[in-house]
Enzyme design. Structure first.
Site, PDB file in Angstrom:
ATOM      1  N   HIS A  52      83.500 -53.953 -23.636  1.00 14.12           N
ATOM      2  CA  HIS A  52      83.289 -55.116 -24.508  1.00 14.12           C
ATOM      3  C   HIS A  52      84.293 -55.082 -25.656  1.00 14.12           C
ATOM      4  O   HIS A  52      84.389 -54.091 -26.377  1.00 14.12           O
ATOM      5  CB  HIS A  52      81.862 -55.121 -25.074  1.00 14.12           C
ATOM      6  N   LYS A  69      82.744 -54.725 -15.235  1.00 14.71           N
ATOM      7  CA  LYS A  69      82.408 -55.758 -16.222  1.00 14.71           C
ATOM      8  C   LYS A  69      83.383 -55.676 -17.388  1.00 14.71           C
ATOM      9  O   LYS A  69      83.542 -54.624 -18.011  1.00 14.71           O
ATOM     10  CB  LYS A  69      80.984 -55.617 -16.741  1.00 14.71           C
TER      11      LYS A  69
END
Length: 286
Positions: free
Chosen positions: A82, A109
């Site tokens: 992230h 991700k």
């Protein structure tokens, strides 16, 4: 309290697969403490039948070593990164993708942050690349300028997207509700051949155009989706999203005059209206 709460949360029969994460503060979550109790909770989730567990790239190798090969076959490991500051270059995203793959992740991700809407195009490129290589990936761009990544990810090969259960309960900036994804944007019908339309503006989040146009598309059976584009630089936006997949745009304030300048052709009536408005504005300034 994982040993108390996880058995209740993951109790079967369940009608939907479960994805469990226990995000630390340093990666945008709420957990504060040592890694080992967190790892124990994630391993417990696996043992209780969670279909997906998400671990951060920074500690992925440590977590995999902690598991000692005990990951159930029916559980997929998502390794995530992230970035709450920006969206890196295409080359940096490709390098990050390779780092995550090297951990042995079942699913990659990558979540970044948009400083302008053209940043999202780099995430779309990564999604398409992974689809061609058959690499499962969740690729999303946070905040209002990245909103389209959350709706259009199935078009470009994203594994899944996230929606909050209700407005105000978002787990990331500018996350839509699950209800809007399904009922407004018809996300279950979006695929590689879906044409993209939208309204260009700044601000644009208040617009009702997506509700109107998506319902119209649905009613006539058109494979298309209509989204809000929060745009700062119109010319840059149009040059970035110039493929036939992006089939048409509406344009509202403050970009209407810029839109006329960007057009190859302008209808004579539109040109007259534009000139009249400029004359009126000049008169008001005087």
């Amino acid at each position: 309290a994982p040993r108390r709460d996880l058995p209740a949360l993951l109790a079967k029969p369940r009608t939907l697969p479960a994805l469990v994460t226990y995000r630390p503060k340093w990666e945008g979550g709420e957990y504060e403490g040592d890694d080992e109790p967190r790892f124990e909770a994630l391993q417990l989730a696996m043992e209780l039948g969670a279909e997906y567990v998400d671990i951060e790239l920074k500690v992925a190798d440590k977590f995999i070593k902690f598991m000692s090969g005990k990951k159930p076959e029916n559980c997929k490991l998502i390794v995530s990164s992230h970035n709450y500051d920006n969206t890196p270059s295409a080359e940096e995203l490709a390098s990050l993708l390779a780092q995550i793959q090297a951990t042995g992740a079942d699913i990659v991700k990558i979540a970044t942050t948009a400083t302008e809407i053209v940043d999202v195009s780099r995430m779309f490129q990564i999604l398409v690349h992974c689809q061609e290589k058959q690499v499962p990936i969740i690729g999303l761009v946070m905040n209002d300028r990245g909103f389209i990544s959350r709706v259009l990810c199935p078009k470009f090969g994203g594994y899944l997207t996230f929606g909050s259960l209700e407005k105000g309960k978002e787990s990331a900036p500018s996350q839509p509700t699950a209800a809007d994804l399904i009922n407004v944007y018809n996300i279950r019908q979006i695929g590689p051949d879906t044409k993209v339309f939208g309204i260009i503006g700044n601000p644009v989040g208040h617009s009702k155009s997506p509700i109107l146009h998506n319902e119209a598309f649905r009613s006539v059976g058109l494979n298309a989706v209509y989204v809000p584009f929060l745009v700062d630089d119109l010319a840059k936006f149009l040059s970035t999203y110039s493929s036939p997949d992006f089939a048409g745009f509406s344009c509202t304030i403050p970009h209407k005059e810029a839109a006329v300048r960007c057009c190859d052709e302008v209808d004579p009536i539109a040109r007259v209206i534009s000139s009249s408005l400029l004359l009126l504005l000049h008169s008001l300034d005087c």
